[in-house]
Write an enzyme that holds these catalytic residues in place. Structure first.
Site, mmCIF file in Angstrom:
data_model
loop_
_atom_site.group_PDB
_atom_site.id
_atom_site.type_symbol
_atom_site.label_atom_id
_atom_site.label_comp_id
_atom_site.label_asym_id
_atom_site.label_seq_id
_atom_site.Cartn_x
_atom_site.Cartn_y
_atom_site.Cartn_z
ATOM 1 N N THR A 64 9.510 3.963 10.187
ATOM 2 C CA THR A 64 8.612 5.061 10.599
ATOM 3 C C THR A 64 8.138 5.818 9.344
ATOM 4 O OG1 THR A 64 10.599 6.380 11.020
ATOM 5 C CG2 THR A 64 9.502 5.494 12.938
ATOM 6 N N GLU A 65 9.014 5.902 8.335
ATOM 7 C CA GLU A 65 8.655 6.603 7.093
ATOM 8 C C GLU A 65 7.634 5.809 6.266
ATOM 9 O OE1 GLU A 65 11.839 6.215 8.221
ATOM 10 O OE2 GLU A 65 12.068 8.307 8.835
ATOM 11 N N ASN A 66 7.620 4.484 6.444
ATOM 12 C CA ASN A 66 6.676 3.665 5.668
ATOM 13 C C ASN A 66 5.210 3.957 6.030
ATOM 14 O OD1 ASN A 66 8.871 0.726 5.622
ATOM 15 N ND2 ASN A 66 8.684 2.360 4.106
ATOM 16 N N ARG A 90 3.123 5.633 3.296
ATOM 17 C CA ARG A 90 2.680 4.952 2.064
ATOM 18 C C ARG A 90 1.152 4.994 1.980
ATOM 19 N NH1 ARG A 90 6.727 -0.045 0.637
ATOM 20 N NH2 ARG A 90 8.640 1.173 0.849
ATOM 21 N N ARG A 120 9.160 -3.690 -6.398
ATOM 22 C CA ARG A 120 9.751 -3.867 -7.733
ATOM 23 C C ARG A 120 9.579 -5.292 -8.224
ATOM 24 N NH1 ARG A 120 15.099 -0.953 -5.976
ATOM 25 N NH2 ARG A 120 13.930 -1.014 -4.023
ATOM 26 N N TRP A 121 9.663 -6.260 -7.315
ATOM 27 C CA TRP A 121 9.471 -7.670 -7.679
ATOM 28 C C TRP A 121 8.065 -7.844 -8.268
ATOM 29 C CZ3 TRP A 121 6.013 -11.504 -6.364
ATOM 30 C CH2 TRP A 121 6.385 -12.829 -6.655
ATOM 31 N N ASP A 150 14.542 -5.046 1.115
ATOM 32 C CA ASP A 150 13.949 -4.093 0.176
ATOM 33 C C ASP A 150 13.698 -4.753 -1.179
ATOM 34 O OD1 ASP A 150 12.974 -1.635 -0.581
ATOM 35 O OD2 ASP A 150 14.937 -0.798 -1.097
ATOM 36 N N GLY A 151 12.702 -4.227 -1.904
ATOM 37 C CA GLY A 151 12.479 -4.661 -3.291
ATOM 38 C C GLY A 151 11.193 -5.441 -3.537
HETATM 39 C C1 IPE Z 1 13.644 0.526 3.892
HETATM 40 O O1 IPE Z 1 13.074 0.391 2.652
HETATM 41 C C2 IPE Z 1 12.687 0.093 4.957
HETATM 42 C C3 IPE Z 1 12.384 -1.331 5.001
HETATM 43 C C4 IPE Z 1 12.961 -2.262 4.281
HETATM 44 C C5 IPE Z 1 11.374 -1.707 5.950
HETATM 45 P P1 IPE Z 1 12.328 1.606 1.926
HETATM 46 O O2 IPE Z 1 11.873 1.105 0.617
HETATM 47 O O3 IPE Z 1 11.305 2.169 2.818
HETATM 48 O O4 IPE Z 1 13.504 2.647 1.784
HETATM 49 P P2 IPE Z 1 13.721 3.828 0.741
HETATM 50 O O5 IPE Z 1 12.444 4.611 0.680
HETATM 51 O O6 IPE Z 1 14.035 3.189 -0.568
HETATM 52 O O7 IPE Z 1 14.880 4.595 1.268
HETATM 53 C C1 IPE Z 2 10.384 -3.501 1.205
HETATM 54 O O1 IPE Z 2 9.971 -3.477 -0.109
HETATM 55 C C2 IPE Z 2 9.240 -3.696 2.174
HETATM 56 C C3 IPE Z 2 8.887 -2.498 2.946
HETATM 57 C C4 IPE Z 2 9.530 -1.369 2.936
HETATM 58 C C5 IPE Z 2 7.727 -2.597 3.805
HETATM 59 P P1 IPE Z 2 9.420 -2.154 -0.794
HETATM 60 O O2 IPE Z 2 7.944 -2.118 -0.625
HETATM 61 O O3 IPE Z 2 10.146 -0.959 -0.324
HETATM 62 O O4 IPE Z 2 9.772 -2.467 -2.313
HETATM 63 P P2 IPE Z 2 10.314 -1.448 -3.407
HETATM 64 O O5 IPE Z 2 11.502 -0.756 -2.822
HETATM 65 O O6 IPE Z 2 9.195 -0.493 -3.677
HETATM 66 O O7 IPE Z 2 10.668 -2.300 -4.552
HETATM 67 MG MG MG Z 3 11.785 0.006 -0.972
#
Ligand code: IPE
Ligand code: IPE
Ligand code: MG
Length: 249
Positions: free
Chosen positions: A73-75, A78, A31-32, A27-28
């Site tokens: 699945t929630e992604n 986006r 934000r990076w 994750d992140g």
């Molecule tokens: C969890 O990260 C899923 C993956 C890293 C693929 P998310 O960014 O989707 O999780 P939430 O929304 O912060 O819980």
């Molecule tokens: C994790 O990074 C990658 C996926 C969930 C696909 P994020 O895209 O969730 O990054 P943040 O949480 O918005 O920083």
């Molecule tokens: Mg994230």
């Protein structure tokens, strides 16, 4: 960190106490990118480079299974532009890494709903999995379009069907049988679960399988994650007393 410092850090790892299965919530990325006033997609691109580094490091360290949570699945909810960019990046990764995986004797696996992936991505995934299925040194397991609740629903449906067909009695459903009907049926449970970027949540990842995993949350954003920190986390893991509900040593 110099290569000498890394070598001594690496040497302090106890080879007899390595986790067999490491799972990572990467994750992140967003934000990076935001910190650098860049588009979120740039964060995902840098994140994909880090995947390569960490896969190589795990293989060298001797981790048998590495599961990476790449897309939930929630992604799918986006913005369409981000989903499309992630899918394109994924396809590129799967294509480009095929030879590298073969070379390093790494088998590619997948957990999640492959049928929800765009056809070209799904085909590339299946081709790379097929090409590497004989590889023995490590399993790189990608959680793509993965959601633990969906996995549990599918497992329940499979068992219910077996009961209806008379193959199984409800009372015969055991923990082992549940595990055998999850996407992870051929894998051990994760010993160590790492989440980058500091969120103290599981986000629908391997809910059944992490019952006794050791959890490590680092504030480091995934695109900044390096092999040195991975080794430090493994050293921390090796110092823990895994009691599994029993009395400690
Ligand atoms: C969890 O990260 C899923 C993956 C890293 C693929 P998310 O960014 O989707 O999780 P939430 O929304 O912060 O819980
Ligand atoms: C994790 O990074 C990658 C996926 C969930 C696909 P994020 O895209 O969730 O990054 P943040 O949480 O918005 O920083
Ligand atoms: Mg994230």
């Amino acid at each position: 960190m110099s290569s000498n410092q890394f070598a001594s850090l690496y040497a302090s790892l106890d080879q007899s106490k390595l986790p067999a299965h490491v799972a990572v919530i990467m994750d992140g990325n967003g934000r990076w990118a935001k910190k650098r006033l860049l588009n979120r997609i740039r964060g995902h691109e840098k994140g994909a480079e880090v995947v390569r580094t960490i896969v190589t490091a795990c293989r060298e360290i001797g981790i048998a299974v590495l599961t990476l949570y790449a897309f939930s699945t929630e992604n799918w909810q986006r913005p369409q532009t981000e989903v499309s960019a992630l899918m394109a990046l994924l396809k590129k990764f799967l294509k480009n890494e095929k030879d590298e995986l073969l070379d390093k004797d790494i088998r590619l696996g997948h957990i999640g709903q492959a049928e929800r992936l765009p056809q070209d991505v799904r085909e590339t995934l299946l081709q790379t999995m097929d090409a590497t299925q004989h590889c023995k040194k490590m399993c790189l397991n990608l959680a793509l379009s993965y959601g633990s609740r969906t996995e549990i629903v599918h497992m329940t449906q499979k068992l219910a069907r077996k009961c209806r067909q008379g193959e199984l009695l409800p009372g015969q459903i055991s923990e082992e049988l549940v595990a055998e009907h999850l996407y992870t049926h051929d894998l051990p449970d994760p010993d160590l679960l790492i989440r980058t970027s500091g969120e103290m949540r599981i986000s629908n990842f391997l809910l059944w399988q992490i019952a006794y995993s050791e959890i490590y949350v680092t504030k480091t954003l995934w695109p900044d994650f390096e092999r040195e920190e991975l080794v430090q986390i493994l050293i921390d893991y090796q110092q823990r007393d895994r009691r599994f509900g029993k009395v400690g040593k």
